[in-house]
Write an enzyme that holds these catalytic residues in place. Sequence first.
Site, PDB file in Angstrom:
ATOM      1  N   ASP A 100      22.382   1.132  -1.445  1.00 54.46           N
ATOM      2  CA  ASP A 100      21.383   0.191  -1.926  1.00 54.46           C
ATOM      3  C   ASP A 100      20.165   0.925  -2.472  1.00 54.46           C
ATOM      4  O   ASP A 100      19.652   0.585  -3.526  1.00 54.46           O
ATOM      5  CB  ASP A 100      20.979  -0.812  -0.823  1.00 54.46           C
ATOM      6  CG  ASP A 100      20.623  -0.150   0.504  1.00 54.46           C
ATOM      7  OD1 ASP A 100      20.660   1.100   0.594  1.00 54.46           O
ATOM      8  OD2 ASP A 100      20.301  -0.869   1.454  1.00 54.46           O
ATOM      9  N   ASP A 103      16.022   6.778  -0.810  1.00 52.10           N
ATOM     10  CA  ASP A 103      14.636   6.882  -0.339  1.00 52.10           C
ATOM     11  C   ASP A 103      14.378   8.353   0.003  1.00 52.10           C
ATOM     12  O   ASP A 103      14.104   9.147  -0.894  1.00 52.10           O
ATOM     13  CB  ASP A 103      14.485   5.914   0.845  1.00 52.10           C
ATOM     14  CG  ASP A 103      13.082   5.853   1.408  1.00 52.10           C
ATOM     15  OD1 ASP A 103      12.128   6.031   0.643  1.00 52.10           O
ATOM     16  OD2 ASP A 103      12.937   5.626   2.611  1.00 52.10           O
TER      17      ASP A 103
END
Length: 182
Positions: A100, A103
Amino acid sequence: MDRDVDRILIPRERIAERVRELADEIGRTYAADMNGGLTLVTILSGSLIFLADLIRCLPLRMKIGLITVSSYKGTTAGKVSILQQLNTNVTGRHVLLIDDILDTGGTLRLVRDQLSTAGPRSIRTCVLLRKPSKAPADVPADFVGFDIEDVFVVGYGLDFNDHYRNLPDIAVLKPEVYAGER
Ligand code: IMP
Ligand code: MG
Protein backbone atom coordinates in the site's frame (compact mmCIF):
# COMPACT_ATOMS: atom_id res chain seq x y z
CA MET A 1 -16.26 7.31 10.19
CA ASP A 2 -16.64 10.38 7.94
CA ARG A 3 -16.77 12.76 10.88
CA ASP A 4 -13.25 11.61 11.87
CA VAL A 5 -11.82 12.78 8.52
CA ASP A 6 -9.92 16.07 8.55
CA ARG A 7 -9.26 16.25 4.80
CA ILE A 8 -9.25 14.08 1.71
CA LEU A 9 -5.79 13.82 0.21
CA ILE A 10 -6.63 11.70 -2.85
CA PRO A 11 -10.27 11.30 -3.93
CA ARG A 12 -11.57 7.93 -5.15
CA GLU A 13 -11.89 9.07 -8.81
CA ARG A 14 -8.24 10.06 -8.94
CA ILE A 15 -7.22 6.73 -7.34
CA ALA A 16 -9.22 4.77 -9.92
CA GLU A 17 -7.65 6.72 -12.79
CA ARG A 18 -4.11 6.23 -11.47
CA VAL A 19 -4.65 2.51 -10.81
CA ARG A 20 -5.60 2.06 -14.48
CA GLU A 21 -2.44 3.94 -15.55
CA LEU A 22 -0.29 1.79 -13.24
CA ALA A 23 -1.84 -1.38 -14.69
CA ASP A 24 -0.95 -0.17 -18.20
CA GLU A 25 2.66 0.47 -17.14
CA ILE A 26 2.90 -2.94 -15.48
CA GLY A 27 1.30 -4.67 -18.46
CA ARG A 28 3.78 -3.09 -20.87
CA THR A 29 6.73 -4.07 -18.64
CA TYR A 30 5.81 -7.74 -18.40
CA ALA A 31 4.62 -8.10 -21.99
CA ALA A 32 8.26 -8.45 -23.04
CA ASP A 33 8.98 -11.52 -20.85
CA MET A 34 6.48 -13.66 -18.97
CA ASN A 35 8.61 -16.82 -19.07
CA GLY A 36 8.30 -18.78 -15.83
CA GLY A 37 4.99 -17.10 -15.00
CA LEU A 38 4.02 -14.07 -12.92
CA THR A 39 3.04 -13.99 -9.25
CA LEU A 40 1.70 -10.85 -7.60
CA VAL A 41 2.77 -11.08 -3.96
CA THR A 42 0.53 -8.87 -1.87
CA ILE A 43 1.50 -7.56 1.54
CA LEU A 44 -1.59 -7.77 3.74
CA SER A 45 -3.69 -6.26 5.06
CA GLY A 46 -3.13 -2.74 3.70
CA SER A 47 -2.86 -3.73 0.02
CA LEU A 48 -6.02 -5.74 -0.38
CA ILE A 49 -8.22 -3.08 -1.95
CA PHE A 50 -5.38 -1.84 -4.17
CA LEU A 51 -4.73 -5.41 -5.34
CA ALA A 52 -8.38 -6.07 -6.05
CA ASP A 53 -8.69 -2.97 -8.23
CA LEU A 54 -5.28 -3.31 -9.91
CA ILE A 55 -5.61 -6.93 -11.06
CA ARG A 56 -8.98 -6.27 -12.67
CA CYS A 57 -7.22 -3.74 -14.94
CA LEU A 58 -4.36 -6.17 -15.67
CA PRO A 59 -5.18 -8.73 -18.35
CA LEU A 60 -2.09 -10.90 -17.74
CA ARG A 61 -2.00 -14.55 -16.71
CA MET A 62 -0.99 -14.46 -13.03
CA LYS A 63 -1.06 -16.11 -9.64
CA ILE A 64 -1.70 -14.23 -6.40
CA GLY A 65 0.47 -14.79 -3.33
CA LEU A 66 -0.33 -13.44 0.13
CA ILE A 67 1.99 -12.54 2.98
CA THR A 68 0.99 -10.78 6.19
CA VAL A 69 3.37 -8.29 7.76
CA SER A 70 2.91 -5.97 10.69
CA SER A 71 4.90 -2.87 11.57
CA TYR A 72 2.75 0.03 12.71
CA LYS A 73 1.21 0.51 16.14
CA GLY A 74 -1.06 3.52 15.81
CA THR A 75 0.88 6.06 13.77
CA THR A 76 4.33 4.93 14.95
CA ALA A 77 6.56 2.71 12.79
CA GLY A 78 7.78 -0.28 14.77
CA LYS A 79 9.78 -3.43 14.17
CA VAL A 80 8.59 -5.27 11.07
CA SER A 81 7.55 -8.89 11.56
CA ILE A 82 6.02 -11.50 9.28
CA LEU A 83 2.74 -12.68 10.80
CA GLN A 84 1.90 -15.16 8.02
CA GLN A 85 4.38 -16.59 5.55
CA LEU A 86 3.91 -16.50 1.78
CA ASN A 87 1.40 -19.15 0.72
CA THR A 88 2.90 -19.98 -2.69
CA ASN A 89 6.24 -20.98 -4.23
CA VAL A 90 7.89 -18.28 -6.37
CA THR A 91 11.02 -20.17 -7.44
CA GLY A 92 11.75 -19.35 -11.10
CA ARG A 93 8.79 -16.98 -11.37
CA HIS A 94 8.56 -13.24 -11.96
CA VAL A 95 7.42 -11.61 -8.71
CA LEU A 96 5.63 -8.29 -8.47
CA LEU A 97 5.47 -7.21 -4.83
CA ILE A 98 2.42 -5.08 -4.04
CA ASP A 99 2.28 -2.82 -1.00
CA ASP A 100 0.00 0.00 0.00
CA ILE A 101 2.70 2.50 0.99
CA LEU A 102 6.46 2.86 0.97
CA ASP A 103 7.29 4.76 4.13
CA THR A 104 10.54 3.90 5.95
CA GLY A 105 11.06 0.92 3.61
CA GLY A 106 11.41 -1.64 6.40
CA THR A 107 8.49 -3.75 5.19
CA LEU A 108 9.50 -3.98 1.53
CA ARG A 109 13.14 -4.61 2.45
CA LEU A 110 12.23 -7.52 4.72
CA VAL A 111 9.80 -9.14 2.27
CA ARG A 112 12.11 -8.62 -0.70
CA ASP A 113 15.08 -10.17 1.12
CA GLN A 114 13.01 -13.13 2.20
CA LEU A 115 11.53 -13.74 -1.27
CA SER A 116 14.89 -13.52 -2.98
CA THR A 117 16.06 -16.61 -1.04
CA ALA A 118 13.43 -18.62 -2.97
CA GLY A 119 15.20 -17.84 -6.28
CA PRO A 120 12.55 -15.96 -8.29
CA ARG A 121 13.29 -15.05 -11.93
CA SER A 122 12.81 -11.35 -11.11
CA ILE A 123 11.45 -9.15 -8.33
CA ARG A 124 9.80 -5.79 -8.94
CA THR A 125 7.82 -3.66 -6.52
CA CYS A 126 4.64 -1.64 -6.89
CA VAL A 127 3.28 0.71 -4.23
CA LEU A 128 0.18 2.84 -4.33
CA LEU A 129 1.75 5.57 -2.18
CA ARG A 130 5.28 6.68 -1.36
CA LYS A 131 6.56 9.21 1.15
CA PRO A 132 9.66 10.37 -0.74
CA SER A 133 10.99 12.33 2.22
CA LYS A 134 11.43 9.04 4.13
CA ALA A 135 11.82 6.26 1.54
CA PRO A 136 15.46 5.05 1.61
CA ALA A 137 17.56 4.73 -1.55
CA ASP A 138 18.19 0.99 -1.09
CA VAL A 139 14.47 0.16 -1.36
CA PRO A 140 13.41 1.35 -4.80
CA ALA A 141 9.87 1.02 -6.12
CA ASP A 142 9.45 0.18 -9.80
CA PHE A 143 5.84 1.38 -9.97
CA VAL A 144 4.49 4.21 -7.78
CA GLY A 145 0.92 5.49 -7.72
CA PHE A 146 1.37 8.76 -5.84
CA ASP A 147 4.15 10.53 -3.98
CA ILE A 148 2.64 12.13 -0.87
CA GLU A 149 3.76 14.41 1.93
CA ASP A 150 4.83 12.86 5.23
CA VAL A 151 1.42 12.61 6.89
CA PHE A 152 -0.33 9.55 8.31
CA VAL A 153 -3.11 8.57 5.91
CA VAL A 154 -5.99 6.12 6.04
CA GLY A 155 -8.52 4.70 3.61
CA TYR A 156 -8.46 2.54 0.46
CA GLY A 157 -6.99 -0.28 2.57
CA LEU A 158 -4.75 1.78 4.84
CA ASP A 159 -5.58 1.71 8.52
CA PHE A 160 -5.19 3.44 11.82
CA ASN A 161 -5.22 0.72 14.49
CA ASP A 162 -6.99 -1.54 11.97
CA HIS A 163 -9.87 0.85 11.34
CA TYR A 164 -10.78 3.12 8.39
CA ARG A 165 -9.60 0.62 5.71
CA ASN A 166 -13.04 0.83 4.10
CA LEU A 167 -12.93 4.59 3.45
CA PRO A 168 -13.08 4.87 -0.38
CA ASP A 169 -10.78 7.93 -0.45
CA ILE A 170 -7.27 8.40 0.95
CA ALA A 171 -7.66 10.79 3.86
CA VAL A 172 -6.01 12.40 6.87
CA LEU A 173 -7.84 12.02 10.18
CA LYS A 174 -8.45 14.77 12.71
CA PRO A 175 -5.58 15.17 15.19
CA GLU A 176 -7.83 14.24 18.11
CA VAL A 177 -8.57 10.86 16.50
CA TYR A 178 -4.86 10.03 16.25
CA ALA A 179 -4.39 11.23 19.82
CA GLY A 180 -7.15 9.03 21.24
CA GLU A 181 -7.40 5.25 21.01
CA ARG A 182 -10.32 4.02 18.83
P1 IMP B 1 7.46 0.96 6.09
O1 IMP B 1 7.88 -0.42 6.50
O2 IMP B 1 7.88 2.02 7.07
O3 IMP B 1 7.83 1.33 4.66
O4 IMP B 1 5.91 1.03 6.19
C1 IMP B 1 5.13 0.30 5.39
C2 IMP B 1 3.88 -0.17 6.11
O5 IMP B 1 3.51 0.67 7.21
C3 IMP B 1 2.79 -0.11 5.12
O6 IMP B 1 2.59 -1.39 4.55
C4 IMP B 1 1.60 0.37 5.91
O7 IMP B 1 0.87 -0.75 6.34
C5 IMP B 1 2.17 1.06 7.11
N1 IMP B 1 2.10 2.54 6.95
C6 IMP B 1 3.10 3.38 6.68
N2 IMP B 1 2.68 4.65 6.58
C7 IMP B 1 1.34 4.61 6.78
C8 IMP B 1 0.30 5.62 6.78
O8 IMP B 1 0.50 6.83 6.55
N3 IMP B 1 -0.95 5.16 7.03
C9 IMP B 1 -1.25 3.85 7.26
N4 IMP B 1 -0.31 2.88 7.25
C10 IMP B 1 0.97 3.26 7.01
MG1 MG C 1 0.37 -2.46 6.12
